[in-house]
Design an enzyme around this catalytic site. Structure first.
Site, PDB file in Angstrom:
ATOM      1  N   ASN A  21       7.641  -7.708  10.593  1.00 21.04           N
ATOM      2  CA  ASN A  21       6.980  -8.964  10.247  1.00 21.04           C
ATOM      3  C   ASN A  21       6.408  -9.529  11.541  1.00 21.04           C
ATOM      4  O   ASN A  21       7.131 -10.119  12.338  1.00 21.04           O
ATOM      5  CB  ASN A  21       8.024  -9.909   9.625  1.00 21.04           C
ATOM      6  CG  ASN A  21       7.470 -11.285   9.349  1.00 21.04           C
ATOM      7  OD1 ASN A  21       6.258 -11.508   9.433  1.00 21.04           O
ATOM      8  ND2 ASN A  21       8.351 -12.218   9.009  1.00 21.04           N
ATOM      9  N   LYS A  28       4.490 -11.935  11.978  1.00 24.53           N
ATOM     10  CA  LYS A  28       4.304 -13.392  11.938  1.00 24.53           C
ATOM     11  C   LYS A  28       2.928 -13.748  12.528  1.00 24.53           C
ATOM     12  O   LYS A  28       1.986 -12.978  12.364  1.00 24.53           O
ATOM     13  CB  LYS A  28       5.462 -14.098  12.659  1.00 24.53           C
ATOM     14  CG  LYS A  28       6.825 -13.619  12.127  1.00 24.53           C
ATOM     15  CD  LYS A  28       7.982 -14.452  12.580  1.00 24.53           C
ATOM     16  CE  LYS A  28       9.262 -13.888  11.961  1.00 24.53           C
ATOM     17  NZ  LYS A  28      10.449 -14.666  12.295  1.00 24.53           N
ATOM     18  N   HIS A  72       9.490 -16.034   2.677  1.00 22.50           N
ATOM     19  CA  HIS A  72      10.149 -16.027   3.988  1.00 22.50           C
ATOM     20  C   HIS A  72      10.621 -17.448   4.295  1.00 22.50           C
ATOM     21  O   HIS A  72       9.955 -18.420   3.918  1.00 22.50           O
ATOM     22  CB  HIS A  72       9.170 -15.539   5.060  1.00 22.50           C
ATOM     23  CG  HIS A  72       9.839 -15.313   6.383  1.00 22.50           C
ATOM     24  ND1 HIS A  72      10.126 -16.350   7.238  1.00 22.50           N
ATOM     25  CD2 HIS A  72      10.314 -14.188   6.965  1.00 22.50           C
ATOM     26  CE1 HIS A  72      10.748 -15.865   8.303  1.00 22.50           C
ATOM     27  NE2 HIS A  72      10.874 -14.545   8.163  1.00 22.50           N
ATOM     28  N   GLU A 103      10.426 -19.186   6.815  1.00 23.66           N
ATOM     29  CA  GLU A 103       9.441 -20.010   7.528  1.00 23.66           C
ATOM     30  C   GLU A 103       8.403 -20.574   6.548  1.00 23.66           C
ATOM     31  O   GLU A 103       7.902 -21.681   6.728  1.00 23.66           O
ATOM     32  CB  GLU A 103       8.785 -19.179   8.643  1.00 23.66           C
ATOM     33  CG  GLU A 103       9.765 -18.986   9.802  1.00 23.66           C
ATOM     34  CD  GLU A 103       9.575 -17.733  10.618  1.00 23.66           C
ATOM     35  OE1 GLU A 103       8.506 -17.090  10.526  1.00 23.66           O
ATOM     36  OE2 GLU A 103      10.507 -17.375  11.361  1.00 23.66           O
ATOM     37  N   GLU A 135      17.939 -12.735   4.867  1.00 23.56           N
ATOM     38  CA  GLU A 135      17.732 -13.218   6.234  1.00 23.56           C
ATOM     39  C   GLU A 135      18.416 -14.578   6.401  1.00 23.56           C
ATOM     40  O   GLU A 135      17.834 -15.615   6.040  1.00 23.56           O
ATOM     41  CB  GLU A 135      16.237 -13.378   6.517  1.00 23.56           C
ATOM     42  CG  GLU A 135      15.462 -12.089   6.432  1.00 23.56           C
ATOM     43  CD  GLU A 135      14.173 -12.158   7.231  1.00 23.56           C
ATOM     44  OE1 GLU A 135      13.986 -11.314   8.101  1.00 23.56           O
ATOM     45  OE2 GLU A 135      13.372 -13.082   6.991  1.00 23.56           O
ATOM     46  N   GLY A 174      15.133 -15.162  14.842  1.00 18.18           N
ATOM     47  CA  GLY A 174      14.523 -15.527  16.119  1.00 18.18           C
ATOM     48  C   GLY A 174      15.473 -16.216  17.087  1.00 18.18           C
ATOM     49  O   GLY A 174      15.038 -16.791  18.085  1.00 18.18           O
ATOM     50  N   SER A 198      17.119 -11.225  13.964  1.00 15.64           N
ATOM     51  CA  SER A 198      17.462 -10.726  15.303  1.00 15.64           C
ATOM     52  C   SER A 198      17.929  -9.270  15.315  1.00 15.64           C
ATOM     53  O   SER A 198      18.799  -8.895  16.092  1.00 15.64           O
ATOM     54  CB  SER A 198      18.506 -11.628  15.971  1.00 15.64           C
ATOM     55  OG  SER A 198      17.993 -12.949  16.129  1.00 15.64           O
TER      56      SER A 198
HETATM   57  P1  PGA Z   1      13.508 -11.924  14.028  1.00 16.19           P
HETATM   58  O1  PGA Z   1      12.740 -12.336  12.697  1.00 16.19           O
HETATM   59  O2  PGA Z   1      13.755 -10.426  13.950  1.00 16.19           O
HETATM   60  O3  PGA Z   1      12.590 -12.304  15.149  1.00 16.19           O
HETATM   61  O4  PGA Z   1      14.797 -12.666  14.044  1.00 16.19           O
HETATM   62  C1  PGA Z   1      13.062 -11.763  11.460  1.00 16.19           C
HETATM   63  C2  PGA Z   1      12.196 -12.357  10.370  1.00 16.19           C
HETATM   64  O5  PGA Z   1      11.971 -13.567  10.367  1.00 16.19           O
HETATM   65  O6  PGA Z   1      11.716 -11.641   9.481  1.00 16.19           O
END
Ligand code: PGA
Length: 251
Positions: free
Chosen positions: A11, A13, A99, A101, A169, A175, A213
């Site tokens: 992803n 982003k 997601h 976000e 997640e 993140g 992460s």
């Molecule tokens: P990350 O993000 O691996 O940077 O923690 C995962 C995601 O949001 O899909």
């Protein structure tokens, strides 16, 4: 039970411009083509403007392409939205939906995610439906109930093991460098599997990804957990070496 084939999804982003994106995608596509048989499917989900160039660059490789979101409609007066048909046209086979976000930044509810999944399925796209609790919800002992509610609300009636992937997640792990422990992941993925049973025919075959992460250093341990059928990777998917290492950590 035979394990499902792993899906390692990147992803991206809101990261990357055309030149870097082409380098990254072409690098991964080349590794996949040269690797021979591997134990994972690999997917990249670039920002919308990069879907066409990346799609063209990887068209003759096994590297799959996905969008990070789609509209719940196929066309029309919806300024700024992108229809699943358009993702299809760019060469996408997958779309990430719900997601955390998007749920946080754009107020997407389970009902919205559900409608988007219906639209994605209509175009033959595989919907990667994201669920996960916040830290406060976990601390309050509500993680299972929150995820159950998201699954119940977000997964449409027409979902099958072929057109739907679940990504667990935990919001606090995205993140942040914090990951859920393998025991917590195992417990939540077992819970999700149980919830899918009865809701989706052939629930055992639905791929359930872990995200938050994931990096080369923890991938082997996380990918070996029962009911973990792959990873949704943010930060570490932006470096070919790291993302590839996560793939090859799959057994
Ligand atoms: P990350 O993000 O691996 O940077 O923690 C995962 C995601 O949001 O899909």
């Amino acid at each position: 039970m035979t394990a499902n084939r792993k899906l390692i999804a990147g992803n991206w982003k809101m990261n990357g411009l055309k030149a870097d994106a082409l380098d990254l995608a072409s690098d991964l596509a080349g590794r996949l083509k040269g690797a021979g048989p591997v134990a994972f499917d690999m997917l990249v989900c670039p920002p919308f403007p990069l879907l066409f160039p990346v799609g063209e660059a990887i068209a003759d490789s096994p590297l799959a392409l996905g969008g990070q979101d789609c509209a719940p409609k196929t066309s029309g007066a919806h300024t700024g939205d992108v229809a699943p048909t358009m993702l299809k046209d760019a060469g996408c086979r997958f779309v990430i939906l719900g997601h955390s976000e998007r749920r946080a930044d754009h107020g997407e509810t389970d009902a919205v995610v559900n409608a988007k999944a219906v639209a994605a399925h209509k175009e033959g796209l595989v919907a990667i439906v994201c669920v996960g609790e916040t830290e406060a919800q976990r601390d309050a002992g509500q993680a299972n109930a929150v995820v159950s509610g998201q699954l119940a609300g977000s997964i449409p009636a027409g979902a099958t093991a072929d057109n739907t992937v679940i990504a667990y997640e935990p919001v606090w792990a995205i993140g942040t460098g914090k990951t859920a422990t393998p025991d917590d992941v195992k417990a939540m993925h077992a819970h999700i599997r149980t919830e899918l049973d009865g809701k989706i025919a052939g629930a055992a075959k639905v791929r359930i990804l872990y995200g938050g992460s994931v990096k080369p250093g923890n991938a082997a341990e996380l990918m070996a957990v029962e009911n973990v059928d792959g990873a949704l990777v943010g930060g570490a998917s932006l470096k070919a070496d790291d993302f590839w290492a996560i793939g090859t950590a799959c057994r």
